[in-house]
Design a protein around this motif. Structure first.
Motif, mmCIF file in Angstrom:
data_model
loop_
_atom_site.group_PDB
_atom_site.id
_atom_site.type_symbol
_atom_site.label_atom_id
_atom_site.label_comp_id
_atom_site.label_asym_id
_atom_site.label_seq_id
_atom_site.Cartn_x
_atom_site.Cartn_y
_atom_site.Cartn_z
ATOM 1 N N VAL A 1 17.278 1.065 3.486
ATOM 2 C CA VAL A 1 16.057 1.467 4.181
ATOM 3 C C VAL A 1 15.274 2.456 3.319
ATOM 4 O O VAL A 1 14.041 2.372 3.214
ATOM 5 N N GLN A 2 15.982 3.346 2.669
ATOM 6 C CA GLN A 2 15.325 4.313 1.791
ATOM 7 C C GLN A 2 14.719 3.624 0.569
ATOM 8 O O GLN A 2 13.605 3.959 0.156
ATOM 9 N N TYR A 3 15.405 2.632 0.009
ATOM 10 C CA TYR A 3 14.860 1.886 -1.123
ATOM 11 C C TYR A 3 13.596 1.129 -0.713
ATOM 12 O O TYR A 3 12.628 1.068 -1.475
ATOM 13 N N LYS A 4 13.604 0.553 0.498
ATOM 14 C CA LYS A 4 12.418 -0.146 0.979
ATOM 15 C C LYS A 4 11.244 0.815 1.139
ATOM 16 O O LYS A 4 10.113 0.481 0.795
ATOM 17 N N ALA A 5 11.515 2.003 1.649
ATOM 18 C CA ALA A 5 10.454 2.992 1.835
ATOM 19 C C ALA A 5 9.897 3.446 0.489
ATOM 20 O O ALA A 5 8.670 3.602 0.332
ATOM 21 N N LEU A 6 10.763 3.666 -0.490
ATOM 22 C CA LEU A 6 10.302 4.063 -1.821
ATOM 23 C C LEU A 6 9.457 2.971 -2.468
ATOM 24 O O LEU A 6 8.417 3.244 -3.071
ATOM 25 N N ALA A 7 9.898 1.730 -2.351
ATOM 26 C CA ALA A 7 9.142 0.616 -2.920
ATOM 27 C C ALA A 7 7.787 0.485 -2.237
ATOM 28 O O ALA A 7 6.767 0.237 -2.892
ATOM 29 N N ARG A 8 7.754 0.664 -0.930
ATOM 30 C CA ARG A 8 6.492 0.603 -0.187
ATOM 31 C C ARG A 8 5.550 1.710 -0.642
ATOM 32 O O ARG A 8 4.345 1.494 -0.806
ATOM 33 N N THR A 9 6.076 2.906 -0.883
ATOM 34 C CA THR A 9 5.253 4.022 -1.337
ATOM 35 C C THR A 9 4.677 3.752 -2.723
ATOM 36 O O THR A 9 3.503 4.031 -2.978
ATOM 37 N N SER B 1 4.307 -5.410 -7.166
ATOM 38 C CA SER B 1 5.332 -6.362 -6.742
ATOM 39 C C SER B 1 6.731 -5.738 -6.746
ATOM 40 O O SER B 1 7.725 -6.456 -6.738
ATOM 41 N N LEU B 2 6.798 -4.417 -6.774
ATOM 42 C CA LEU B 2 8.086 -3.725 -6.772
ATOM 43 C C LEU B 2 8.767 -3.901 -5.416
ATOM 44 O O LEU B 2 8.125 -3.796 -4.371
ATOM 45 N N SER B 3 10.061 -4.181 -5.431
ATOM 46 C CA SER B 3 10.792 -4.385 -4.180
ATOM 47 C C SER B 3 12.013 -3.478 -4.134
ATOM 48 O O SER B 3 12.361 -2.823 -5.118
ATOM 49 N N ALA B 4 12.664 -3.476 -2.995
ATOM 50 C CA ALA B 4 13.875 -2.678 -2.833
ATOM 51 C C ALA B 4 15.007 -3.221 -3.686
ATOM 52 O O ALA B 4 15.919 -2.481 -4.064
ATOM 53 N N ALA B 5 14.959 -4.500 -4.025
ATOM 54 C CA ALA B 5 15.992 -5.096 -4.862
ATOM 55 C C ALA B 5 15.997 -4.485 -6.253
ATOM 56 O O ALA B 5 17.049 -4.407 -6.897
ATOM 57 N N ALA B 6 14.836 -4.020 -6.732
ATOM 58 C CA ALA B 6 14.785 -3.357 -8.038
ATOM 59 C C ALA B 6 15.603 -2.076 -8.023
ATOM 60 O O ALA B 6 16.300 -1.751 -8.996
ATOM 61 N N PHE B 7 15.533 -1.346 -6.917
ATOM 62 C CA PHE B 7 16.352 -0.140 -6.787
ATOM 63 C C PHE B 7 17.833 -0.503 -6.708
ATOM 64 O O PHE B 7 18.674 0.179 -7.286
ATOM 65 N N CYS B 8 18.144 -1.564 -5.993
ATOM 66 C CA CYS B 8 19.538 -1.994 -5.857
ATOM 67 C C CYS B 8 20.117 -2.416 -7.204
ATOM 68 O O CYS B 8 21.292 -2.196 -7.468
ATOM 69 N N ARG B 9 19.300 -3.028 -8.054
ATOM 70 C CA ARG B 9 19.779 -3.472 -9.369
ATOM 71 C C ARG B 9 20.029 -2.314 -10.320
ATOM 72 O O ARG B 9 20.700 -2.483 -11.334
ATOM 73 N N ARG B 10 19.505 -1.126 -10.020
ATOM 74 C CA ARG B 10 19.724 0.044 -10.878
ATOM 75 C C ARG B 10 20.895 0.894 -10.397
ATOM 76 O O ARG B 10 21.161 1.954 -10.958
ATOM 77 N N ARG B 11 21.600 0.463 -9.381
ATOM 78 C CA ARG B 11 22.786 1.189 -8.929
ATOM 79 C C ARG B 11 23.908 1.022 -9.945
ATOM 80 O O ARG B 11 23.964 0.043 -10.694
ATOM 81 N N LEU B 12 24.815 1.962 -9.980
ATOM 82 C CA LEU B 12 25.888 1.964 -10.973
ATOM 83 C C LEU B 12 26.768 0.718 -10.925
ATOM 84 O O LEU B 12 27.051 0.139 -11.983
#
Length: 185
Positions: free
Chosen positions: A46-54, A101-112
């Motif tokens: 949810v936080q990744y989605k909010a960051l991508a939306r921002t 076109s940034l999505s929450a999946a981009a944040f997920c792909r940068r996880r360790l």
């Protein structure tokens, strides 16, 4: 007519709402993302989605600025693209269209754990999450036990095994690179 639930049935079904299960669990896409990236907590997604939306909203605002503020727009767009490229969320620093076109999946792909799979230190995400939670991985000098760590591009090269890790010893044995001095210690 449905019979009244017995006490033990009520106790088992206390947290489950069969009437509004869609509202309680989130969307199907969200559940798929939680499974695909092995996210332990829904709040992270949810936080990744909010960051991508921002970020998308900021890119749209920069795009819609008038021609009178072209220098300001260019400076802010370059700063935003540089920040997102440094975090590893976008692949190029050319235009704001990649930010839109940034999505929450981009944040997920940068996880360790995802980077461990990408670096071929783990076979799949399940093993990668286990390795991180058990303390086998370090980023730079620090041992990391939180799989939700977002790794920037600058630090990506410093992901290694912990010196005392059994996994590191197995890898060194397999590659026949283990030092005899390490055997004595």
């Amino acid at each position: 007519m449905v019979r009244k639930l017995k006490y033990h049935e009520q106790k088992l079904l206390r947290r489950l709402d069969l009437v509004s299960w869609e509202a309680a669990g989130g969307s199907l896409a969200e559940v798929k993302a939680l499974r695909r990236y092995r996210l332990g907590r829904r709040e992270d997604y949810v936080q990744y989605k909010a960051l991508a939306r921002t970020v998308r909203a900021l890119a749209r605002r920069l795009r819609d600025l008038g021609p009178a503020s072209a220098a300001f727009r260019a400076r802010c767009a370059a700063a935003l693209l540089e920040k997102l490229y440094g975090l590893g969320l976008v692949n190029c620093r050319r235009s704001l269209s990649v930010c839109e076109s940034l999505s929450a999946a981009a944040f997920c792909r940068r996880r360790l754990p995802c980077l461990l799979v990408k670096l071929r230190m783990a076979q799949n995400l399940r093993h990668a999450v286990t390795f991180v939670e058990q303390g086998h991985v370090r980023v730079g000098p620090e041992v990391v036990t939180d799989p939700a760590l977002l790794v920037p591009r600058a630090v990506e090269d410093f992901i290694t095994w912990v010196d005392a890790s059994r996994l590191r010893q197995k890898v060194l044995d397999y590659n026949q690179e283990r030092d005899d001095f390490d055997l004595a210690a």
